[in-house]
Design an enzyme around this catalytic site. Structure first.
Site, mmCIF file in Angstrom:
data_model
loop_
_atom_site.group_PDB
_atom_site.id
_atom_site.type_symbol
_atom_site.label_atom_id
_atom_site.label_comp_id
_atom_site.label_asym_id
_atom_site.label_seq_id
_atom_site.Cartn_x
_atom_site.Cartn_y
_atom_site.Cartn_z
ATOM 1 N N CYS A 12 -2.875 -3.297 -6.989
ATOM 2 C CA CYS A 12 -2.077 -4.408 -6.442
ATOM 3 C C CYS A 12 -2.875 -5.705 -6.385
ATOM 4 C CB CYS A 12 -1.612 -4.086 -5.027
ATOM 5 S SG CYS A 12 -1.049 -2.414 -4.858
ATOM 6 N N GLY A 43 5.753 3.409 -0.448
ATOM 7 C CA GLY A 43 4.708 3.219 0.553
ATOM 8 C C GLY A 43 4.766 1.844 1.208
ATOM 9 N N ASN A 94 -7.698 3.592 -0.594
ATOM 10 C CA ASN A 94 -7.285 3.622 -2.001
ATOM 11 C C ASN A 94 -8.340 3.109 -2.970
ATOM 12 O OD1 ASN A 94 -6.353 1.348 -0.360
ATOM 13 N ND2 ASN A 94 -5.685 0.452 -2.280
ATOM 14 N N SER A 97 4.324 8.163 -0.413
ATOM 15 C CA SER A 97 4.986 7.591 -1.585
ATOM 16 C C SER A 97 5.001 8.619 -2.717
ATOM 17 C CB SER A 97 4.198 6.346 -2.019
ATOM 18 O OG SER A 97 4.753 5.787 -3.171
ATOM 19 N N ALA A 98 6.113 8.662 -3.463
ATOM 20 C CA ALA A 98 6.273 9.708 -4.489
ATOM 21 C C ALA A 98 5.421 9.484 -5.735
ATOM 22 C CB ALA A 98 7.743 9.794 -4.902
ATOM 23 N N HIS A 99 5.217 8.210 -6.101
ATOM 24 C CA HIS A 99 4.618 7.992 -7.422
ATOM 25 C C HIS A 99 3.116 8.236 -7.473
ATOM 26 C CE1 HIS A 99 2.776 3.833 -7.261
ATOM 27 N NE2 HIS A 99 3.532 3.749 -6.196
HETATM 28 N N1 PLP Z 1 -0.689 2.233 0.593
HETATM 29 C C1 PLP Z 1 -1.691 2.595 -0.204
HETATM 30 C C2 PLP Z 1 -2.956 3.112 0.373
HETATM 31 C C3 PLP Z 1 -1.550 2.496 -1.602
HETATM 32 O O1 PLP Z 1 -2.568 2.855 -2.395
HETATM 33 C C4 PLP Z 1 -0.329 2.008 -2.112
HETATM 34 C C5 PLP Z 1 -0.134 1.854 -3.585
HETATM 35 O O2 PLP Z 1 -0.996 1.455 -4.311
HETATM 36 C C6 PLP Z 1 0.691 1.658 -1.240
HETATM 37 C C7 PLP Z 1 0.485 1.783 0.113
HETATM 38 C C8 PLP Z 1 2.007 1.137 -1.724
HETATM 39 O O3 PLP Z 1 2.828 2.186 -2.144
HETATM 40 P P1 PLP Z 1 4.090 1.885 -3.099
HETATM 41 O O4 PLP Z 1 3.522 1.525 -4.428
HETATM 42 O O5 PLP Z 1 4.856 3.164 -3.097
HETATM 43 O O6 PLP Z 1 4.847 0.773 -2.465
#
Ligand code: PLP
Length: 392
Positions: free
Chosen positions: A339, A86, A166, A216-218
């Site tokens: 994050c 992502g 998120n 994003s896959a995870h």
């Molecule tokens: N965007 C959103 C809304 C997310 O929640 C996250 C991951 O927490 C990301 C982007 C980032 O994705 P990735 O962990 O695959 O880099």
């Protein structure tokens, strides 16, 4: 006395007897993804660009995987570019869109509740001379349409608004942005970060009216380190990278085929989004019915949220203390986003929540493996917080 209910039998990958309720941070790879990854690692390790049988087989799997994910996203396979996740999809989209249109305007409009891979990329563009407008949500966590309408002008080259947030799960009015861009006669490309929604809602970039969409896959029981960017057919973005001709040069580098195969297998294994959303809504109701009875409990997520994501505050207790206490009981939840570890939530602050609510906020997020017993374990755990922790 606190007691855990029986183990989560549906997910053989979970820690025994635990309730994993932090699926917005990441999910356990599902058995289908694990099998596909092992198979690709062992038997399909060729380079998809090689001109011989190993290469052809790898390329076949690569393109089959792309097709599987494209079908789930209701787009064409040539509109889907594999990335490392992502974060990378968002960076390529934001920088790419702004730089592609830099001669037609300088304004960028993003919401203030974007993931930092959008928000910080937009800030970096400001240093390149773009004019950045950051829109705050209303008190329910949703970006109001009138703020978007006022912000988008004829010189706007990018609008980036996530499909759902998120931290709160608040679903954003992304499908309304196209009309606003057209009304302003803006050349803008529209990007949506659908990382939290893919697999939970039926997505169609065309129906949403977006030019770019990150996934994003995870977050859907696939592996970490792989994702995709939808780029509307005919649109050419400048890349952030130099290298080979893979992924139309947008994301050069030998594709991580085992991860991509795992991503596709996880997507194939997804339940029907509508019935799964209804199932998760029942779990949410089970949770909220009991939550509201807890003294000092405040739900921060709006009604219009992803059913499997709920943010709430237990006033009088620090988020970290709640999370740690539950963790000791093998109930795993989180604060804001994974994050922004340890930082106070900027999303909740923009919603105008009091410091009291912000410092005691936690996030619970479900997946297709979440069961009633996980909800019951969480509720027991919260009672235990109240019985055993000292208030601040
Ligand atoms: N965007 C959103 C809304 C997310 O929640 C996250 C991951 O927490 C990301 C982007 C980032 O994705 P990735 O962990 O695959 O880099």
């Amino acid at each position: 006395m606190f007691s855990l209910k029986s183990e989560n039998t549906n997910n053989p990958l979970a820690i025994k007897d635990a309730s994993y309720l932090d699926n917005a941070a990441t999910t356990a790879p599902c058995p289908e993804a694990l099998a596909a990854m092992a198979e690709a690692l062992q038997f399909n390790w060729g380079n998809p660009s090689s001109p011989h049988e190993h290469g052809y087989r790898a390329e076949r799997l690569l393109e089959e995987s792309r097709q599987t994910i494209a079908s789930a996203l209701n787009c064409k396979s040539e509109e889907l570019y594999f990335t490392s996740g992502g974060t990378e999809s968002n960076n390529i989209a934001v920088f790419g869109a702004a730089r592609a249109l830099k001669r037609r305007g300088k304004r960028i409009v993003v919401s203030g509740i974007e993931h930092s891979s959008v928000g910080d990329a937009a800030k970096a563009l400001q240093e390149e001379g773009f004019e950045l407008l950051v829109l705050e949500p209303d008190s329910s966590g949703i970006i109001p349409l009138n703020r978007l309408e006022e912000a988008i002008d004829a010189k706007t080259v990018l609008v980036s608004l996530m499909t759902a947030n998120n931290e709160t799960g608040a679903i954003q009015p992304i499908e309304k942005v196209r009309a606003l861009v057209e009304a302003a006669q803006a050349p803008a490309l529209i990007h949506t970060d659908a990382v939290q929604t893919f697999g939970k809602m039926r997505l169609s970039p065309q129906k949403l009216g977006v030019d770019l969409m990150s996934v994003s896959a995870h977050k859907l029981h696939g592996p970490k380190g792989v994702g995709a960017l939808y780029v509307k057919k005919g649109l050419k973005l400048p890349s952030l990278f130099f290298g080979g001709s893979q992924e139309g040069r947008l994301r050069p580098g030998t594709q991580p085929l085992p991860a991509i195969a795992g991503f596709a297998a996880a997507v194939k294994a997804l339940p029907d989004p509508e019935s799964e959303a209804a199932r998760q809504a029942t779990l949410r109701a089970r949770l909220t019915e009991s939550l509201v009875e807890l003294d000092g409990l405040h739900i921060n997520s709006p009604e219009n949220a992803l059913p499997g994501l709920i943010n709430f505050s237990l006033i009088g207790y620090f988020s970290d203390h709640i999370i740690n206490h539950l963790s000791g009981l093998k109930v795993y939840i989180s604060g804001g986003s994974a994050c922004a570890k340890g930082e106070k939530s900027k999303v909740l602050a923009q919603m105008g929540l009091s410091q009291e609510l912000i410092k005691s906020a936690v996030r619970v997020s479900f997946s297709r493996f979440t069961q009633n017993r996980d909800i019951d374990n969480l509720l027991e755990g919260l009672k235990s917080v109240k019985e055993n922790l000292l208030k601040y």
